[in-house]
Design a protein around this motif. Structure first.
Motif, short mmCIF file in Angstrom:
data_model
loop_
_atom_site.label_atom_id
_atom_site.label_comp_id
_atom_site.label_asym_id
_atom_site.label_seq_id
_atom_site.Cartn_x
_atom_site.Cartn_y
_atom_site.Cartn_z
N GLN A 68 -6.11 10.82 6.32
CA GLN A 68 -4.68 10.97 6.03
C GLN A 68 -4.17 12.34 6.50
O GLN A 68 -3.07 12.45 7.04
N LYS A 69 -4.97 13.37 6.28
CA LYS A 69 -4.61 14.71 6.72
C LYS A 69 -4.42 14.73 8.24
O LYS A 69 -3.44 15.27 8.75
N PHE A 70 -5.35 14.10 8.95
CA PHE A 70 -5.26 14.02 10.41
C PHE A 70 -3.98 13.29 10.82
O PHE A 70 -3.26 13.72 11.72
N SER A 71 -3.69 12.17 10.17
CA SER A 71 -2.49 11.39 10.49
C SER A 71 -1.22 12.19 10.23
O SER A 71 -0.27 12.13 11.01
N ASP B 230 11.14 7.03 13.38
CA ASP B 230 11.59 5.70 13.78
C ASP B 230 10.46 4.68 13.72
O ASP B 230 9.90 4.46 12.64
N THR B 231 10.06 4.10 14.82
CA THR B 231 9.04 3.04 14.82
C THR B 231 7.65 3.57 14.48
O THR B 231 6.76 2.80 14.14
N ARG B 232 7.45 4.87 14.57
CA ARG B 232 6.15 5.46 14.23
C ARG B 232 6.02 5.66 12.72
O ARG B 232 4.97 6.06 12.23
N TYR B 233 7.09 5.38 11.97
CA TYR B 233 7.09 5.55 10.52
C TYR B 233 6.68 4.22 9.88
O TYR B 233 7.48 3.33 9.68
N SER B 234 5.42 4.10 9.58
CA SER B 234 4.87 2.88 8.99
C SER B 234 4.71 3.07 7.49
O SER B 234 4.91 4.16 6.96
N GLU B 235 4.31 2.01 6.80
CA GLU B 235 4.03 2.11 5.36
C GLU B 235 2.91 3.11 5.11
O GLU B 235 2.95 3.87 4.14
N LYS B 236 1.92 3.11 5.99
CA LYS B 236 0.80 4.04 5.86
C LYS B 236 1.27 5.49 5.98
O LYS B 236 0.91 6.34 5.17
N GLU C 209 4.33 6.56 5.55
CA GLU C 209 5.21 6.85 4.41
C GLU C 209 4.39 7.26 3.19
O GLU C 209 4.72 8.25 2.51
N GLU C 210 3.32 6.55 2.92
CA GLU C 210 2.47 6.88 1.77
C GLU C 210 1.85 8.28 1.94
O GLU C 210 1.79 9.05 0.98
N ILE C 211 1.43 8.60 3.14
CA ILE C 211 0.86 9.92 3.41
C ILE C 211 1.91 11.02 3.17
O ILE C 211 1.63 12.03 2.51
N LYS D 265 4.56 10.84 1.28
CA LYS D 265 4.86 10.91 -0.16
C LYS D 265 3.79 11.72 -0.90
O LYS D 265 4.11 12.54 -1.75
N LEU D 266 2.52 11.49 -0.57
CA LEU D 266 1.45 12.25 -1.20
C LEU D 266 1.55 13.73 -0.87
O LEU D 266 1.41 14.59 -1.75
N TRP D 267 1.79 14.03 0.39
CA TRP D 267 1.90 15.42 0.81
C TRP D 267 3.11 16.10 0.17
O TRP D 267 2.99 17.23 -0.34
N LEU D 268 4.26 15.43 0.16
CA LEU D 268 5.46 16.03 -0.43
C LEU D 268 5.30 16.23 -1.93
O LEU D 268 5.80 17.21 -2.49
#
Length: 185
Positions: A40-43, A155-161, A163-165, A167-170
């Motif tokens: 997740q950190k890498f992503s 945009d299209t690079r914003y997936s559910e995965k 978004e979750e990352i 949210k966790l980081w923020l």
């Protein structure tokens, strides 16, 4: 030369991989205070590169969203009070503030490998905002507008995965800014 045993030997190396290419090492685990796995950190770091190229624009969009969703928050910025969206977008001091604001988020991503440094930065930011008289509620209101501005940019690079990352980081970021505000109050 062409016998079956020599062909088999060529395909398999000492570590059991085909073609002599070793399997990559697993990434080291992240600091347990960081709510992200190594993957997740890498992503986050990878997707942040796009945000990094547009820090000022993302910051401006996030602040404008904040002012629209919570008009009273604009009062915390006397030089921006009463200005329309178009006026804000043309205001150099607004752009500079958006850039400064986003630089904290940028630096926190840059310091994900050194969580102590990231926490120090965020705590210091919280203390600075507490001295300005801001309370944690105002800071927390920025979470959603920022997330939406990042989603819009990616945009299209914003997936559910992704978004979750984010949210966790923020959550991590705002938690430490809030702790700094409490310590600085």
């Amino acid at each position: 030369m062409g016998c079956a045993s020599s062909v088999t030997e060529e395909r398999t190396t000492k570590n059991g991989t085909a073609g002599g290419i070793p399997e990559p090492d697993a990434p080291p685990p992240t600091d347990p205070r960081l709510p992200l796995s190594a993957r997740q950190k890498f992503s986050l770091e990878k997707s942040w590169k796009a945000v990094q190229r547009s820090l000022e624009g993302v910051g401006m969009n996030a602040l404008i969203r904040l002012f629209k969703q919570c008009p009273d928050t604009q009062d915390w910025f006397p030089s921006f009070t009463g200005k329309t969206e178009d006026q804000l977008r043309e205001d150099e001091s607004f752009a500079a503030h958006a850039n400064a604001l986003m630089s904290v988020f940028d630096e926190s991503v840059e310091n994900l490998g050194d969580v102590d440094e990231a926490i120090k930065l965020l705590t210091k930011t919280g203390k600075r905002h507490a001295k300005l008289g801001l309370d944690a509620d105002v800071i927390m209101k920025f979470h959603q507008p920022l997330l939406k501005a990042i989603e819009e940019l990616l945009d299209t690079r914003y997936s559910e995965k992704i978004e979750e990352i984010y949210k966790l980081w923020l959550k991590f970021v705002f938690e430490h800014i809030t702790k700094g505000m409490e310590a600085g109050a």
